[in-house]
Scaffold this motif. Structure first.
Motif, PDB file in Angstrom:
ATOM      1  N   GLN A 133      -3.012  -2.108 -14.585  1.00  0.00           N
ATOM      2  CA  GLN A 133      -3.905  -1.289 -13.767  1.00  0.00           C
ATOM      3  C   GLN A 133      -3.374   0.135 -13.626  1.00  0.00           C
ATOM      4  O   GLN A 133      -4.135   1.104 -13.644  1.00  0.00           O
ATOM      5  N   ILE A 192      -4.220   1.872 -16.787  1.00  0.00           N
ATOM      6  CA  ILE A 192      -5.638   2.270 -16.782  1.00  0.00           C
ATOM      7  C   ILE A 192      -5.836   3.536 -15.959  1.00  0.00           C
ATOM      8  O   ILE A 192      -6.530   4.469 -16.392  1.00  0.00           O
ATOM      9  N   VAL A 212      -8.598   1.867 -22.658  1.00  0.00           N
ATOM     10  CA  VAL A 212      -8.874   1.289 -21.334  1.00  0.00           C
ATOM     11  C   VAL A 212      -9.680   0.003 -21.482  1.00  0.00           C
ATOM     12  O   VAL A 212      -9.405  -1.008 -20.823  1.00  0.00           O
ATOM     13  N   TYR A 218      -8.689  -3.768 -20.114  1.00  0.00           N
ATOM     14  CA  TYR A 218      -9.576  -4.612 -19.295  1.00  0.00           C
ATOM     15  C   TYR A 218      -9.891  -5.924 -20.014  1.00  0.00           C
ATOM     16  O   TYR A 218      -9.988  -6.981 -19.379  1.00  0.00           O
ATOM     17  N   GLU A 219     -10.029  -5.842 -21.336  1.00  0.00           N
ATOM     18  CA  GLU A 219     -10.320  -7.045 -22.119  1.00  0.00           C
ATOM     19  C   GLU A 219      -9.180  -8.060 -21.981  1.00  0.00           C
ATOM     20  O   GLU A 219      -9.411  -9.257 -21.797  1.00  0.00           O
ATOM     21  N   GLU A 237      -7.249  -8.350 -19.537  1.00  0.00           N
ATOM     22  CA  GLU A 237      -7.295  -8.861 -18.167  1.00  0.00           C
ATOM     23  C   GLU A 237      -8.529  -9.726 -17.912  1.00  0.00           C
ATOM     24  O   GLU A 237      -8.727 -10.241 -16.819  1.00  0.00           O
ATOM     25  N   LYS A 286     -11.566  -8.764 -17.655  1.00  0.00           N
ATOM     26  CA  LYS A 286     -12.506  -8.091 -16.755  1.00  0.00           C
ATOM     27  C   LYS A 286     -13.631  -7.540 -17.630  1.00  0.00           C
ATOM     28  O   LYS A 286     -13.611  -6.384 -18.066  1.00  0.00           O
ATOM     29  N   TRP A 287     -14.613  -8.420 -17.900  1.00  0.00           N
ATOM     30  CA  TRP A 287     -15.616  -8.122 -18.920  1.00  0.00           C
ATOM     31  C   TRP A 287     -16.512  -6.945 -18.551  1.00  0.00           C
ATOM     32  O   TRP A 287     -16.856  -6.132 -19.422  1.00  0.00           O
ATOM     33  N   GLU A 311     -15.878  -4.288 -16.630  1.00  0.00           N
ATOM     34  CA  GLU A 311     -15.138  -3.025 -16.781  1.00  0.00           C
ATOM     35  C   GLU A 311     -14.849  -2.727 -18.249  1.00  0.00           C
ATOM     36  O   GLU A 311     -14.912  -1.564 -18.679  1.00  0.00           O
ATOM     37  N   ALA A 312     -14.526  -3.782 -19.009  1.00  0.00           N
ATOM     38  CA  ALA A 312     -14.280  -3.602 -20.447  1.00  0.00           C
ATOM     39  C   ALA A 312     -15.530  -3.076 -21.135  1.00  0.00           C
ATOM     40  O   ALA A 312     -15.471  -2.125 -21.935  1.00  0.00           O
ATOM     41  N   SER A 328     -16.149   0.618 -20.328  1.00  0.00           N
ATOM     42  CA  SER A 328     -15.191   1.518 -20.995  1.00  0.00           C
ATOM     43  C   SER A 328     -15.504   1.655 -22.477  1.00  0.00           C
ATOM     44  O   SER A 328     -15.479   2.763 -23.029  1.00  0.00           O
TER      45      SER A 328
END
Length: 288
Positions: A88, A91, A117, A121-122, A124, A126-127, A129-130, A133
């Protein structure tokens, strides 16, 4: 003296220089040099957080000196260190860098770091946010006419949109990339794969009419599509959905998988499509 001790020494010298007297420009320029040395030695010592913190301080010094490009690249250097264990923070540093690059009109560089970025996110998972970005990266790459990189990012947008069950968005992206690829001899061979991905998203609606209409559009888009295994696969699946035949759907998938191994994303979409078909069958049974 080991790398960690050297790093601490350079950082202490930087702190003393910052507190001392001197001409504005020289004071900060000397501090930048010392902090850069400290950061590099922290990297050698694999003290990633301390290295990142030094790079952040270097970036802040460059901002004071109005060295915007150097400030942005220092934030990127900090991000690379944070990537080791603080995604994070990485990012946040990359977002700061991209803002500076955008202000400078360095759109291709900004696009690259939006992609970075997206990758973080990918990892992590976190679809949302990915997806956002990668979408920014695609837009800026497209604006700079870096088509290949733009398409790579667009396909990531479609992948995450479908994972989030935003099927119309995913379909639109897959179809757009397919159309854009038709005019490129190097990319034409990939079109059948993009159309298959779009078709699999359509299947998740269990609406056989919409699926059939989509297949007809794909036949018009790419005259060679009708002769492909991907086309037959979609047609057979659509037929199974129309007939509400779960067993046939399963057999069609098994047959295709025996010849062309299905990846995780396709398997997920097919499972969703099968479940949507079962739900529709149950709904129809309830109405009778």
């Amino acid at each position: 003296m080991d790398a960690l001790a050297k790093a601490k020494e350079f950082e202490s010298k930087a702190d003393r220089k910052l507190k001392g007297w001197g001409l504005f420009g020289n004071k900060y320029e000397d501090t930048v040099e010392l902090l850069q040395q400290a950061a590099n030695h922290y990297k050698v010592a694999k003290s990633w957080d301390k290295a990142a913190n030094c790079f952040i301080r270097v970036a802040e010094m460059h901002v004071k000196l109005d060295n915007r490009y150097e400030a942005a690249t220092s934030y990127v250097d900090a991000a690379k260190c944070y990537m080791k264990n603080k995604p994070q923070d990485a990012i946040n540093a990359l977002n700061t860098a991209t803002n500076i690059f955008l202000e400078m009109g360095k759109l291709s560089i900004a696009a690259k770091h939006f992609k970075d970025v997206g990758e973080l996110y990918e990892k992590e998972e976190k679809w949302q946010e990915a997806m956002e970005s990668y979408e920014k990266a695609a837009d800026f790459y497209q604006g700079e006419e870096v088509t290949s990189s733009a398409n790579q990012c667009k396909l990531k947008v479609a992948q995450f949109a479908s994972q989030l069950e935003l099927y119309p968005k995913a379909i639109e992206v897959y179809e757009t990339v397919a159309k854009d690829s038709m005019g490129n001899n190097l990319l034409k061979y990939s079109v059948k794969g993009y159309l298959l991905s779009a078709g699999l998203c359509h299947l998740c609606s269990a609406d056989h009419i919409a699926i059939q209409n989509a297949i007809e559009r794909y036949e018009d888009l790419d005259p060679t599509f009708s002769n492909t295994r991907e086309h037959k696969f979609l047609k057979d699946l659509a037929e199974a959905i129309e007939q509400e035949d779960v067993e046939k759907f399963t057999d069609v998938v098994k047959e295709f998988d025996s010849m062309t191994r299905l990846d995780g994303w396709k398997t997920t979409m097919l499972l969703r499509a099968k479940n949507a078909m079962k739900a529709k069958i149950d709904e129809d049974d309830d109405l009778t």
